[in-house]
Design a protein around this motif. Structure first.
Motif, PDB file in Angstrom:
ATOM      1  N   PRO A  61       1.160  -1.207   0.275  1.00 45.71           N
ATOM      2  CA  PRO A  61      -0.144   0.003   0.357  1.00 45.71           C
ATOM      3  C   PRO A  61       0.680   1.179   0.187  1.00 45.71           C
ATOM      4  N   GLY A  62       2.036   1.475  -0.533  1.00 45.03           N
ATOM      5  CA  GLY A  62       3.102   2.423  -0.610  1.00 45.03           C
ATOM      6  C   GLY A  62       3.764   2.534  -1.606  1.00 45.03           C
ATOM      7  N   TYR A  63       5.287   2.517  -0.647  1.00 41.49           N
ATOM      8  CA  TYR A  63       6.612   2.783  -1.440  1.00 41.49           C
ATOM      9  C   TYR A  63       7.647   1.915  -1.211  1.00 41.49           C
ATOM     10  N   GLU A  64       8.619   1.312  -1.368  1.00 39.32           N
ATOM     11  CA  GLU A  64       9.511   0.467  -0.687  1.00 39.32           C
ATOM     12  C   GLU A  64      11.076   0.724  -2.031  1.00 39.32           C
ATOM     13  N   LEU A  65      12.208   1.066  -0.822  1.00 41.39           N
ATOM     14  CA  LEU A  65      13.540   1.189  -1.303  1.00 41.39           C
ATOM     15  C   LEU A  65      14.240   0.202  -1.433  1.00 41.39           C
ATOM     16  N   ARG A  66      14.369   0.005  -2.441  1.00 38.08           N
ATOM     17  CA  ARG A  66      14.983  -1.480  -2.603  1.00 38.08           C
ATOM     18  C   ARG A  66      16.530  -1.089  -2.547  1.00 38.08           C
ATOM     19  N   THR A  67      17.446  -1.778  -1.832  1.00 42.21           N
ATOM     20  CA  THR A  67      18.497  -1.292  -1.778  1.00 42.21           C
ATOM     21  C   THR A  67      19.300  -2.481  -0.301  1.00 42.21           C
ATOM     22  N   GLY A  68      20.140  -2.518  -1.384  1.00 37.72           N
ATOM     23  CA  GLY A  68      21.324  -3.583   0.085  1.00 37.72           C
ATOM     24  C   GLY A  68      22.611  -2.353   0.708  1.00 37.72           C
ATOM     25  N   ARG A  69      22.041  -1.497   0.578  1.00 40.75           N
ATOM     26  CA  ARG A  69      23.295  -0.242   1.484  1.00 40.75           C
ATOM     27  C   ARG A  69      22.843   0.438   2.882  1.00 40.75           C
ATOM     28  N   THR A  70      22.519   0.187   3.225  1.00 36.72           N
ATOM     29  CA  THR A  70      21.962   1.596   4.637  1.00 36.72           C
ATOM     30  C   THR A  70      22.936   0.750   5.450  1.00 36.72           C
ATOM     31  N   ASP A  71      23.682   2.544   6.419  1.00 33.07           N
ATOM     32  CA  ASP A  71      24.789   1.767   7.671  1.00 33.07           C
ATOM     33  C   ASP A  71      23.474   1.730   8.589  1.00 33.07           C
ATOM     34  N   ALA A  72      22.438   1.727   9.087  1.00 29.28           N
ATOM     35  CA  ALA A  72      21.553   0.951   9.323  1.00 29.28           C
ATOM     36  C   ALA A  72      21.358  -0.034   9.708  1.00 29.28           C
ATOM     37  N   GLU A  73      21.587  -0.881   8.364  1.00 27.32           N
ATOM     38  CA  GLU A  73      21.391  -2.304   8.392  1.00 27.32           C
ATOM     39  C   GLU A  73      22.599  -3.175   8.714  1.00 27.32           C
ATOM     40  N   ARG A  74      23.927  -2.217   8.844  1.00 29.70           N
ATOM     41  CA  ARG A  74      24.946  -2.727   8.339  1.00 29.70           C
ATOM     42  C   ARG A  74      25.205  -2.566  10.275  1.00 29.70           C
ATOM     43  N   PHE A  75      24.737  -2.244  10.640  1.00 25.88           N
ATOM     44  CA  PHE A  75      24.810  -1.549  12.222  1.00 25.88           C
ATOM     45  C   PHE A  75      24.638  -2.845  13.093  1.00 25.88           C
ATOM     46  N   LEU A  76      23.073  -3.246  12.830  1.00 26.62           N
ATOM     47  CA  LEU A  76      22.148  -4.535  12.927  1.00 26.62           C
ATOM     48  C   LEU A  76      22.760  -5.338  13.194  1.00 26.62           C
ATOM     49  N   THR A  77      23.311  -5.796  11.685  1.00 27.60           N
ATOM     50  CA  THR A  77      24.521  -6.160  11.738  1.00 27.60           C
ATOM     51  C   THR A  77      25.396  -6.927  12.356  1.00 27.60           C
ATOM     52  N   LEU A  78      26.102  -6.051  12.448  1.00 28.19           N
ATOM     53  CA  LEU A  78      27.928  -5.796  12.939  1.00 28.19           C
ATOM     54  C   LEU A  78      27.264  -6.164  14.525  1.00 28.19           C
ATOM     55  N   ALA A  79      26.591  -5.453  15.200  1.00 26.98           N
ATOM     56  CA  ALA A  79      25.845  -5.217  16.814  1.00 26.98           C
ATOM     57  C   ALA A  79      25.623  -7.068  16.761  1.00 26.98           C
ATOM     58  N   GLU A  80      25.151  -7.625  15.590  1.00 29.51           N
ATOM     59  CA  GLU A  80      24.151  -9.096  16.332  1.00 29.51           C
ATOM     60  C   GLU A  80      25.136 -10.425  16.191  1.00 29.51           C
ATOM     61  N   GLN A  81      26.454  -9.603  15.670  1.00 28.41           N
ATOM     62  CA  GLN A  81      27.735 -10.827  15.093  1.00 28.41           C
ATOM     63  C   GLN A  81      28.200 -10.630  16.744  1.00 28.41           C
ATOM     64  N   GLY A  82      28.796  -9.139  16.793  1.00 28.75           N
ATOM     65  CA  GLY A  82      29.292  -8.847  18.392  1.00 28.75           C
ATOM     66  C   GLY A  82      28.624  -9.693  19.804  1.00 28.75           C
ATOM     67  N   ARG A  83      27.225  -9.465  19.495  1.00 29.14           N
ATOM     68  CA  ARG A  83      26.361 -10.108  20.856  1.00 29.14           C
ATOM     69  C   ARG A  83      27.204 -11.841  20.726  1.00 29.14           C
ATOM     70  N   CYS A  84      27.006 -12.008  19.198  1.00 31.33           N
ATOM     71  CA  CYS A  84      26.811 -14.059  19.066  1.00 31.33           C
ATOM     72  C   CYS A  84      28.234 -14.106  19.899  1.00 31.33           C
ATOM     73  N   LEU A  85      28.997 -13.522  19.436  1.00 33.41           N
ATOM     74  CA  LEU A  85      31.066 -13.597  19.601  1.00 33.41           C
ATOM     75  C   LEU A  85      30.898 -13.604  20.850  1.00 33.41           C
ATOM     76  N   TRP A  86      30.466 -12.263  21.743  1.00 36.54           N
ATOM     77  CA  TRP A  86      30.546 -12.493  22.906  1.00 36.54           C
ATOM     78  C   TRP A  86      29.669 -13.909  24.070  1.00 36.54           C
ATOM     79  N   ARG A  87      28.679 -14.043  23.592  1.00 34.64           N
ATOM     80  CA  ARG A  87      27.744 -15.206  23.736  1.00 34.64           C
ATOM     81  C   ARG A  87      28.421 -16.629  23.461  1.00 34.64           C
ATOM     82  N   GLN A  88      29.446 -16.870  22.482  1.00 41.30           N
ATOM     83  CA  GLN A  88      29.899 -18.025  22.294  1.00 41.30           C
ATOM     84  C   GLN A  88      31.599 -18.194  23.027  1.00 41.30           C
ATOM     85  N   GLY A  89      32.139 -16.223  23.853  1.00 43.59           N
ATOM     86  CA  GLY A  89      32.978 -16.755  24.601  1.00 43.59           C
ATOM     87  C   GLY A  89      34.400 -15.963  23.354  1.00 43.59           C
ATOM     88  N   HIS A  90      33.603 -15.397  22.595  1.00 48.23           N
ATOM     89  CA  HIS A  90      35.590 -14.794  21.850  1.00 48.23           C
ATOM     90  C   HIS A  90      34.664 -13.769  21.952  1.00 48.23           C
TER      91      HIS A  90
END
Length: 260
Positions: free
Chosen positions: A91-120
C-alpha cells in the motif's frame, strides 16, 4: 553503488558525491524509506510522518511529487552503478537497496553479541566497535522529525547504548579498565540515571586501583538517584560498593551488566 546513511546527518553517497535532497519533507520521506529498506512503507505511514494527523487534501499528490523528486536523484546515477530503486508497491513505496548504515550497524551488533555469547571476547569487542564506528553523530541529525521518525530514532539510540554497554563490558573483561575510565566518566555524565554505566565505572576504578575514586563514584550515583528519583542504588550496586570497601574482587557488577 549508492549507500544511504542515517546514523548522523542524512547522506546519499554515490562515490564521493552526496546526493541527499535538501527539502525537509523530501528528506523525511527518504529517511523513512531508508530505515525500512526492502520493506513497503504505507502511504498512511508517510502521511503520518509528514502531516501527523492532519494531512491536506492534496497529500497523495504531494507525496507522489516527493517520490518523483527522489527517483530523479537516484536516476542521476547510472543504473548499473546505483543498484537501488524506489518502487510503487501497495500500500505504498519500497526502497530496494542493500546499502544502509543502519542495516550494517544491526548486522555487526548481532555478530558481536553472538561472539560474546560464544566466549570470543576479543573478537566481540572488535565487532561491536566496528558497529559503533558507523555512527557519525546523532541519528537523523538534520531532519525535522515527525512521529514515525521519532520512534525510529529512539529505537536506534537505545540499541546503540546497549551495544556500547556490551562493548565496554567486553573491554573490561579484557582488562582494559584504565583505558575505559575517561570514556565511562563522560558516559555517566551524559546518562546520569544509567546504573549499569555507573557500576562499570565503579568496577573499572576499583580494578585500576583507584579505591577512593570508586567509592566516590558510588556516592555520586547514590546522590543522583536520591535527588532525582527518591531511590537507592540497586542491591547489585550496593554489593559492589561493599566489595570495594572490603577490597574484594567479587562479581556483583557481572550480574548487573549481564547483556546479550
Amino acid at each position: 553503488m549508492i549507500a544511504f546513511h542515517v546514523l548522523g546527518q542524512l547522506e546519499v553517497r554515490a562515490g564521493a558525491r552526496d546526493l541527499a535532497p535538501t527539502a525537509p519533507r523530501v528528506k523525511a520521506v527518504l529517511a523513512l524509506l531508508a530505515l525500512n529498506a526492502n520493506r513497503v512503507v504505507s502511504t498512511d505511514t508517510l502521511f503520518a510522518e509528514l502531516w501527523d494527523d492532519r494531512p491536506p487534501r492534496s497529500a497523495a499528490t504531494t507525496l507522489q511529487t516527493y517520490v518523483y523528486q527522489l527517483r530523479r536523484i537516484l536516476d542521476s546515477v547510472p543504473r548499473g552503478e546505483r543498484r537501488c530503486e524506489i518502487v510503487t508497491k501497495a500500500p505504498g513505496y519500497e526502497l530496494r537497496t542493500g546499502r544502509t548504515d543502519a542495516e550494517r550497524f544491526l548486522t555487526l551488533a548481532e555478530q558481536g553479541r553472538c561472539l560474546w555469547r560464544q566466549g570470543h571476547v576479543t573478537e566481540a569487542a572488535e565487532r561491536l566497535r566496528q558497529a559503533l564506528g558507523l555512527w557519525r553523530g546523532e541519528a537523523l541529525a538534520d531532519i525535522n522529525l515527525g512521529p514515525e521518525l521519532t520512534m525510529h530514532k529512539a529505537h536506534l539510540c537505545e540499541l546503540r547504548l546497549r551495544v556500547l554497554e556490551l562493548r565496554i563490558q567486553a573491554d573490561a573483561r579484557l582488562g582494559r579498565h584504565q583505558e575505559l575510565i575517561p570514556e565511562l566518566r563522560s558516559l555517566v555524565a551524559e546518562h546520569r540515571l544509567n546504573e549499569r554505566l555507573h557500576a562499570q565505572l565503579i568496577d573499572s576504578l576499583r580494578a585500576a586501583g583507584y579505591r577512593a575514586e570508586a567509592l566516590q563514584a558510588y556516592q555520586d550515583l547514590r546522590k543522583v538517584l536520591r535527588t532525582e528519583l527518591g531511590l537507592e542504588p540497586t542491591p547489585e550496586v550496593q554489593r559492589l560498593q561493599a566489595e570495594v570497601l572490603n577490597g574484594a574482587h567479587g562479581g556483583s557488577v557481572t550480574a548487573l551488566l549481564r547483556t546479550g
